[in-house]
Design a protein around this motif. Structure first.
Motif, PDB file in Angstrom:
ATOM      1  N   ALA A  79       0.828  -1.212   0.000  1.00 25.81           N
ATOM      2  CA  ALA A  79       0.000   0.000   0.000  1.00 25.81           C
ATOM      3  C   ALA A  79       0.861   1.261   0.000  1.00 25.81           C
ATOM      4  O   ALA A  79       0.552   2.236  -0.698  1.00 25.81           O
ATOM      5  CB  ALA A  79      -0.929  -0.004   1.206  1.00 25.81           C
ATOM      6  N   THR A 192      -5.558  -2.796  -0.688  1.00 25.54           N
ATOM      7  CA  THR A 192      -4.369  -3.637  -0.688  1.00 25.54           C
ATOM      8  C   THR A 192      -4.696  -4.993  -0.086  1.00 25.54           C
ATOM      9  O   THR A 192      -5.566  -5.101   0.779  1.00 25.54           O
ATOM     10  CB  THR A 192      -3.227  -2.965   0.104  1.00 25.54           C
ATOM     11  OG1 THR A 192      -2.052  -3.775   0.045  1.00 25.54           O
ATOM     12  CG2 THR A 192      -3.613  -2.737   1.559  1.00 25.54           C
ATOM     13  N   ALA A 237      -1.701  -3.966  -4.630  1.00 25.85           N
ATOM     14  CA  ALA A 237      -2.220  -2.720  -4.064  1.00 25.85           C
ATOM     15  C   ALA A 237      -2.461  -1.770  -5.220  1.00 25.85           C
ATOM     16  O   ALA A 237      -1.652  -1.688  -6.157  1.00 25.85           O
ATOM     17  CB  ALA A 237      -1.244  -2.105  -3.067  1.00 25.85           C
TER      18      ALA A 237
END
Length: 410
Positions: A79, A192, A237
């Motif tokens: 992320a 994510t 992500a």
């Protein structure tokens, strides 16, 4: 009552990390090529289900700083990389914003499964004193949005969505609402997931959701194909930077595309199976179109949820055939990336943005014999040059969660 159009928000930045690549350009190239990323996973060698779509080897600790990366689960690491990419792409590097007016909305359902499994083994094998004091901050699903806010120094709303495989779509829809309600000026939104751990893979395998392990790995994920047998799990992500169009223009930022509608609904049918009638999903489609001020005949392209499972693909193909007019083209990028669960809606929204921006729509990978149930215009074999004014991205999750985004040309 028919929803009133809420207005567009501009997508000014994208960030992508998936099995298809570790940045936006490599992702787009792989998805356009319809190149499957599924492969035998040596970390799962002792399991019956050992095919996954992993992010290519990359030095995540090196990018994040080793002193910090060691205390972050992989889902948070992915992320952070995607969020940094998106912010840079939007021309907002260096924190060129009022931090109190920047929101972060990221989805994740399973959180740090690798951390949980590792620490559970330590607990049972060596006792409580060997358990890390960082288990909870490493593994709670909300830590993706929390750590991104810390990393970027944002002080606006920081929220986490969990609607299973619709989480990324829900996050983008919620972020758009925050912008339209003037709760923020910039929203960093997406999702994510990094749960390719032995126990999680086993759990999905026991549900019989995964592709037949005897199929060749490279052809295992095959949405809408007559020989599909289940999905291949992936990790990813995807992050979008969203702004009101007037704000983007005022700082000289170009919009890749516009998010003009969002719809959500619930099947209320079954914990894991989609409603074969498609009633619940259709509610989300109609809500999203009404939000965008469009009708079913205004959509030229659909990025389908397309998981490669028999029930989902059949239900979604029927939904598309009944709900849309004008025979929109249809793709599912999960043939390339696998099913990235919570991240799926976010990375697929990003692919839809890129398709609208470039006028090029990706094919469904591994589609060799279209199932009889799929009487829809599936893109096969190669990308399709198609100028699209309005596209939609579908996401459907366990629990009956449905989310649909409308993405239009800027």
């Amino acid at each position: 009552m028919t929803p009133r159009p809420g207005g567009p928000v501009a997508v000014t930045g994208l960030g992508l990390v998936s099995a298809a690549g570790t940045d936006v350009d490599s992702n787009w190239k792989t998805v356009l090529a319809g190149a499957s990323t599924a492969a035998e996973d040596p970390r799962l060698a002792d399991l019956p289900y050992r095919v996954t779509c992993r992010v290519p080897k990359t030095d995540l600790p090196g990018q994040l700083g080793r002193d910090r990366a060691w205390r972050l689960d992989r889902f948070v690491q992915l992320a952070l990389i995607a969020a940094r990419q998106a912010v840079t792409d939007a021309g907002l590097g260096g924190g060129a914003w009022d931090s109190a007016r920047v929101a972060v909305v990221l989805g994740s359902t399973l959180g740090g499964t690798a951390t949980w499994e590792t620490q559970q083994a330590r607990f049972h094998g060596h006792g409580p004193t060997r358990v890390s004091p960082l288990v909870l901050p490493m593994s709670l699903p909300n830590m993706a949005s929390g750590e991104v806010a810390i990393d970027l120094g944002t002080h606006g709303p920081s929220l986490s969505t969990s609607t299973a495989c619709a989480s990324g779509t829900t996050a983008i829809g919620l972020a758009r609402d925050l912008l339209l309600q003037d709760r923020c000026d910039i929203a960093i939104a997406g999702a994510t997931e990094a749960c390719l751990s032995p126990f999680t893979i086993t759990a999905f395998g026991r549900m019989k959701a995964l592709a037949d392990p005897d199929q060749p790995a490279v052809r295992a994920s095959r949405p809408f194909d007559a020989n599909r047998s289940g999905f291949v799990m992936g990790e990813a992500a995807g992050v979008l930077v969203l702004e009101r169009p007037t704000d983007a223009r005022s700082r000289g930022a170009a919009a890749r595309a516009l998010v003009t509608g969002f719809g959500a609904s619930t099947d209320a049918y079954h914990s894991t199976a989609p409603d074969p009638s498609g009633r619940g999903a259709a509610l989300a489609v109609h809500a999203a179109l009404a939000d965008a001020g469009l009708g079913p005949g205004d959509v030229q392209h659909i990025n389908a949820h397309g998981t490669s499972t028999r029930l989902n693909d059949a239900a979604e193909a029927g939904l598309i055939a009944r709900t849309y007019s004008g025979s929109p083209s249809v793709t599912s990028t999960k043939g390339v990336t696998g099913h990235t669960l919570s991240a799926a809606g976010a990375i697929e929204a990003a692919y839809t943005v890129l398709g609208v921006q470039h006028g090029l729509q990706p094919p469904v990978a591994n589609l060799t014999r279209v199932d009889d149930c799929a009487g829809i215009d599936l893109i096969r074999d190669r990308p399709r040059r198609q100028a699209v004014q309005a596209a939609v991205s579908h996401s459907f999750g366990f629990g009956g969660h449905n989310g649909v985004l409308v993405i239009q040309r800027a």
